[in-house]
Design an enzyme around this catalytic site. Structure first.
Site, mmCIF file in Angstrom:
data_model
loop_
_atom_site.group_PDB
_atom_site.id
_atom_site.type_symbol
_atom_site.label_atom_id
_atom_site.label_comp_id
_atom_site.label_asym_id
_atom_site.label_seq_id
_atom_site.Cartn_x
_atom_site.Cartn_y
_atom_site.Cartn_z
ATOM 1 N N HIS A 1 69.095 99.122 -67.292
ATOM 2 C CA HIS A 1 69.659 97.872 -66.757
ATOM 3 C C HIS A 1 69.186 97.748 -65.304
ATOM 4 O O HIS A 1 69.973 97.738 -64.372
ATOM 5 C CB HIS A 1 71.182 97.865 -66.879
ATOM 6 C CG HIS A 1 71.814 96.503 -66.804
ATOM 7 N ND1 HIS A 1 72.669 96.018 -67.765
ATOM 8 C CD2 HIS A 1 71.704 95.514 -65.876
ATOM 9 C CE1 HIS A 1 73.071 94.789 -67.431
ATOM 10 N NE2 HIS A 1 72.503 94.465 -66.276
ATOM 11 N N GLU B 1 67.829 92.697 -71.085
ATOM 12 C CA GLU B 1 67.142 91.499 -70.610
ATOM 13 C C GLU B 1 65.700 91.698 -70.152
ATOM 14 O O GLU B 1 65.403 91.656 -68.955
ATOM 15 C CB GLU B 1 67.952 90.839 -69.493
ATOM 16 C CG GLU B 1 69.339 90.417 -69.937
ATOM 17 C CD GLU B 1 70.077 89.578 -68.896
ATOM 18 O OE1 GLU B 1 69.668 89.573 -67.732
ATOM 19 O OE2 GLU B 1 71.053 88.925 -69.260
ATOM 20 N N GLU C 1 76.896 90.365 -73.476
ATOM 21 C CA GLU C 1 77.441 89.850 -72.207
ATOM 22 C C GLU C 1 77.776 88.381 -72.393
ATOM 23 O O GLU C 1 77.028 87.645 -73.051
ATOM 24 C CB GLU C 1 76.430 89.925 -71.051
ATOM 25 C CG GLU C 1 76.188 91.291 -70.500
ATOM 26 C CD GLU C 1 75.183 91.282 -69.342
ATOM 27 O OE1 GLU C 1 75.054 90.247 -68.642
ATOM 28 O OE2 GLU C 1 74.537 92.317 -69.150
ATOM 29 N N ARG D 1 80.538 98.612 -73.091
ATOM 30 C CA ARG D 1 79.089 98.627 -72.886
ATOM 31 C C ARG D 1 78.823 98.931 -71.418
ATOM 32 O O ARG D 1 79.275 98.200 -70.538
ATOM 33 C CB ARG D 1 78.466 97.274 -73.253
ATOM 34 C CG ARG D 1 76.992 97.204 -72.879
ATOM 35 C CD ARG D 1 76.316 95.919 -73.337
ATOM 36 N NE ARG D 1 74.926 95.948 -72.918
ATOM 37 C CZ ARG D 1 74.383 95.112 -72.020
ATOM 38 N NH1 ARG D 1 75.108 94.161 -71.450
ATOM 39 N NH2 ARG D 1 73.119 95.230 -71.686
ATOM 40 N N TYR E 1 75.169 83.003 -71.190
ATOM 41 C CA TYR E 1 76.032 82.446 -70.155
ATOM 42 C C TYR E 1 76.120 80.938 -70.142
ATOM 43 O O TYR E 1 77.179 80.379 -69.932
ATOM 44 C CB TYR E 1 75.565 82.933 -68.773
ATOM 45 C CG TYR E 1 75.856 84.393 -68.550
ATOM 46 C CD1 TYR E 1 77.075 84.805 -68.037
ATOM 47 C CD2 TYR E 1 74.914 85.368 -68.886
ATOM 48 C CE1 TYR E 1 77.368 86.143 -67.856
ATOM 49 C CE2 TYR E 1 75.202 86.712 -68.708
ATOM 50 C CZ TYR E 1 76.430 87.095 -68.195
ATOM 51 O OH TYR E 1 76.719 88.418 -68.028
ATOM 52 N N ASN F 1 72.801 88.385 -74.475
ATOM 53 C CA ASN F 1 73.558 88.027 -73.276
ATOM 54 C C ASN F 1 73.483 86.521 -73.139
ATOM 55 O O ASN F 1 72.395 85.945 -73.073
ATOM 56 C CB ASN F 1 72.947 88.665 -72.020
ATOM 57 C CG ASN F 1 73.168 90.166 -71.970
ATOM 58 O OD1 ASN F 1 73.878 90.725 -72.812
ATOM 59 N ND2 ASN F 1 72.578 90.806 -70.982
HETATM 60 C C1 GBH Z 1 73.053 89.093 -66.547
HETATM 61 O O1 GBH Z 1 71.883 88.366 -66.337
HETATM 62 C C2 GBH Z 1 72.850 90.535 -66.150
HETATM 63 O O2 GBH Z 1 72.552 91.343 -67.266
HETATM 64 C C3 GBH Z 1 74.025 91.119 -65.406
HETATM 65 O O3 GBH Z 1 73.653 92.323 -64.816
HETATM 66 C C4 GBH Z 1 74.550 90.120 -64.409
HETATM 67 O O4 GBH Z 1 75.564 90.649 -63.606
HETATM 68 C C5 GBH Z 1 75.048 88.937 -65.181
HETATM 69 O O5 GBH Z 1 74.010 88.368 -65.902
HETATM 70 C C6 GBH Z 1 75.626 87.827 -64.319
HETATM 71 O O6 GBH Z 1 74.630 87.224 -63.560
HETATM 72 O O7 GBH Z 1 70.040 83.136 -58.697
HETATM 73 O O8 GBH Z 1 69.726 80.855 -59.395
HETATM 74 O O9 GBH Z 1 67.847 82.324 -59.297
HETATM 75 C C7 GBH Z 1 71.963 87.000 -66.687
HETATM 76 C C8 GBH Z 1 70.669 86.278 -66.406
HETATM 77 C C9 GBH Z 1 69.108 85.706 -64.752
HETATM 78 C C10 GBH Z 1 71.324 84.934 -64.563
HETATM 79 C C11 GBH Z 1 68.838 85.345 -63.318
HETATM 80 C C12 GBH Z 1 71.082 84.590 -63.114
HETATM 81 C C13 GBH Z 1 69.452 84.014 -61.462
HETATM 82 C C14 GBH Z 1 69.561 82.571 -61.193
HETATM 83 N N1 GBH Z 1 70.494 86.016 -64.999
HETATM 84 N N2 GBH Z 1 69.685 84.264 -62.893
HETATM 85 S S1 GBH Z 1 69.273 82.220 -59.524
#
Ligand code: GBH
Length: 497
Positions: free
Chosen positions: A129, A174, A392, A84, A324, A322
């Site tokens: 993206h 996203e 993701e 991807r 996490y 996605n």
């Molecule tokens: C994904 O977003 C993205 O699609 C990808 O590009 C990125 O590399 C990956 O996650 C890893 O981060 O800094 O404390 O304010 C995931 C959602 C939303 C997670 C914003 C981090 C920021 C938190 N992201 N969030 S903060």
């Protein structure tokens, strides 16, 4: 087999797709090479480097523009069947508009896709993206309803040029991050964003949510009407879905958690995947009420017209997820102090992260027990089990050189156990993409947070890629189709099977 303690060996189906994910701005570099136009991220990092933790940018990044063959080799080393990645809109259309197509940009992606196909690796292509053409930002970006036509024109060009060989398209990565977290991420419409993108108020976040939904729908229907019959592929959307559980069993906390889900991913998934369409009812009622209290004559959340609602409903062949991490939600604890009109204020709940959840190299991400299973279970119930891909999932470490990334291995194994649980549960999940193939430019984190299965030293002009231990463990899982929690690679030398 190696004295594995696994008693009941559950297997991943033969057709289950295993891959890795990246995005254009985070890996490509070559930001102004061969006719590429400027994106909002080029502009922002050059103009306001102070917003990036290490004041870096994606000018060179992993230099995948020049190293794409090595990237494909890494996928082959890990026996992955899917990749991807995203297309940079301004690399194809330097001004964002369809009158000016950059042939070198088209050629780059064709060569790269051909390299994947040569080794039977399925390309899964994201159209957006976060690297909006700067010229479109100057016309209002996602605040301008015309974004849906600009995006539709761009999507048609992507389908025309690559749809003969790409069968999995993802319109947006996203929407939440594009619209709501936009002051920092991908549309720069928010009031707290870097100069010169900080002009508007939080109303713009909701305009974006609507305009993006319509943009997705227009692109989807173009695929459906003009390309599906000949190209026979699929076109979906990727939403970020973290897990939100109730802090206690009280009805107040349960309701707070549900509201948080609606505000976090329901606002984007509901208009497309629910039976009724439109924004989640409880959320939109709440925003309308708050807006009235604040003296607005209509809700800050712009409702869809009936026609738009119908256009948007069902406008995706699959739901990319996605995922996490997770949080507990409280109706009373840790609430906002600052009551500026915003989605956060409209929802008005508090988040809690229990001490015992293992911490990663990023503040926002912990290993939350069973979070991937829990969200798939919720999404299945809510949206009648559509086709899902995990687009993701991954774990960040710090920039320190350490190939023995045991914490990342623990995370991936836990996530993949959850995938097996979800499959047992009948979740219509077709594939799993690890974030990320290699270390890359982590947006505001610059190069200080590393999600890669391969390590990169960003001082090294060659951007040599070195497999971490997690790459060997992932490969073992993919090749054997089951999880052996005791597996350790015999050496750190990669070969192609
Ligand atoms: C994904 O977003 C993205 O699609 C990808 O590009 C990125 O590399 C990956 O996650 C890893 O981060 O800094 O404390 O304010 C995931 C959602 C939303 C997670 C914003 C981090 C920021 C938190 N992201 N969030 S903060």
């Amino acid at each position: 087999c190696h004295g594995s303690p696994v008693t009941k060996q559950r297997r991943f189906p033969t057709k289950f797709m295993f891959g890795a994910a990246t995005s254009a701005y985070q890996i490509e570099g070559a930001w102004d090479v061969d006719g590429k136009g400027e994106s909002i991220w080029d502009r922002m990092t050059h103009m306001s480097p102070g917003f990036i933790e290490d004041k870096s940018n994606g000018d060179i990044a992993a230099d995948s523009y020049h190293n794409y063959k090595r990237d494909v080799q890494m996928l082959r080393e890990m026996s992955l069947d899917t990749y991807r990645f995203s297309i940079s809109w301004p690399r194809i259309l330097p001004t964002g508009m369809p009158n000016d197509i950059n042939p070198a940009g088209i050629a780059f992606y064709k060569n790269f896709i051909n390299e994947l196909l040569k080794y039977k690796i399925t390309p899964m292509v994201t159209l957006y993206h976060w690297d909006l053409p700067q010229k479109l930002q100057e016309l209002g970006g996602f605040a301008n309803p015309l974004i849906s036509d600009w995006f539709a024109d761009y999507a048609r060009i992507v389908f025309q040029n690559f749809g003969d060989r790409v069968k999995h398209f993802i319109t947006f990565n996203e929407p939440r991050e594009t619209c709501i977290v936009s002051n920092m991420f991908s549309s720069f419409n928010g009031s707290a964003g870097p100069e010169p993108f900080n002009k508007s108020t939080n109303i713009v976040n909701y305009l974006c949510a609507k305009h993006l939904a319509v943009a997705n729908a227009k692109a989807y229907h173009i695929y459906d009407k003009e390309f599906r019959a000949t190209q026979k592929g699929q076109c979906g959307i990727t939403v970020s879905v973290d897990w939100y559980g109730a802090h206690t069993n009280s009805p107040e906390d349960k309701n707070a958690a549900e509201l948080k889900r609606q505000g976090e991913w329901g606002i984007f998934a509901n208009p497309i995947f629910s039976t009724d369409g439109g924004f989640p009812k409880e959320l939109s009622d709440r925003i309308a009420k708050k807006s009235a209290q604040q003296g607005y004559t209509k809700s800050r959340l712009p409702e869809f017209t009936e026609e738009e609602k119908a256009l948007v409903k069902g406008s995706a062949d699959f739901l990319g997820v996605n995922h996490y991490t997770g949080f507990l939600v409280s109706a009373t604890v840790n609430k906002l102090e600052n009551h500026v009109p915003s989605l956060a204020d409209d929802i008005d709940v508090g988040l809690i992260v229990p001490q015992e959840w293992p911490k990663s190299g990023a503040d926002w991400l912990t290993l939350t027990p069973n979070s991937l299973y829990n969200i798939l279970h919720q999404l299945k119930a809510k949206y009648n089990n559509p086709v899902f891909y995990i687009t993701e999932n991954g774990w960040p470490t710090t920039a320190e050189f350490n190939l023995n990334d045991d914490d990342r291995i623990t995370y991936y194994r836990a996530a993949l156990e959850n995938v097996l649980d979800a499959l047992d549960d009948g979740v219509n999940l077709k594939g799993y993409m690890a974030w990320s193939l290699m270390d890359n430019f982590e947006w505001l984190g610059g190069y200080t947070q590393r999600f890669g299965l391969y390590y990169i030293d960003f001082q090294d002009p060659a951007r040599t890629r070195i497999p971490k231990k997690s790459a060997f463990v992932y490969k073992h899982i993919v090749n054997n189709r089951y999880l052996d929690h005791t597996y350790q690679p015999e050496s750190m030398t990669m070969t192609i099977d």
